[in-house]
Design an enzyme around this catalytic site. Sequence first.
Site, PDB file in Angstrom:
ATOM      1  N   ASP A  90       0.853  -1.189   0.000  1.00 23.42           N
ATOM      2  CA  ASP A  90       0.000   0.000   0.000  1.00 23.42           C
ATOM      3  C   ASP A  90       0.886   1.236   0.000  1.00 23.42           C
ATOM      4  OD1 ASP A  90      -2.458  -1.360   0.026  1.00 23.42           O
ATOM      5  OD2 ASP A  90      -2.422  -1.546   2.207  1.00 23.42           O
ATOM      6  N   ASP A 111      -6.894  -1.344  -4.828  1.00 17.80           N
ATOM      7  CA  ASP A 111      -7.989  -1.019  -3.913  1.00 17.80           C
ATOM      8  C   ASP A 111      -8.903   0.050  -4.507  1.00 17.80           C
ATOM      9  OD1 ASP A 111      -6.818  -2.777  -2.074  1.00 17.80           O
ATOM     10  OD2 ASP A 111      -5.694  -1.166  -1.097  1.00 17.80           O
TER      11      ASP A 111
END
EC number: 3.4.23.36
Length: 176
Positions: free
Chosen positions: A137, A155
């Site tokens: 991330d 995402d």
Amino acid sequence: MASTTSRSARPARRNNKAAGSTTPLLWLAFALLVVLLDQFFKIVIVRSFTYGESRPVTGFFNLVLVYNKGAAFSFLADAGGWQRWFFTGLGVVVGAFIVWLLYRHTGQRLFCFAVSLILGGAVGNVVDRVIYGHVIDFLDFYVGRYHWPAFNVADCAITVGAVLLIVDELRRVRKH
């Protein structure tokens, strides 16, 4: 006596596709593009940052390198390792189901676009889990001292795809 049946009298072949439909291969190619973009940005971040490093971009957004062994919002991140394979398997099952949906709903463009985004995002995160054992991330939005959990391009694709599925369903319900 000569046959009176001519070629023009034969019934024309019918196209089983709905008007305006698209091939599932187009949507699969789009999902692949999402995976490639996701992996490209993750590679750039991994090569440019050390773990935990954060670089401000604006007054509400940083680029950061963090790892997530769980799911959204680090759900089950500290579960002991089994979650890696659980979420990998779940991603594969969801991916297979989405491919099936793409073949069943070729005439529904918004639906196919939405599930293609979800497919690309799911595969992007599965690639991370298989290769690294965690999801990379790097997008960090915040207000003051409150930081939204970091996330990635995959995402984003999953979220946008889910919102578009809702929009598609609302449009379909409104028509009936």
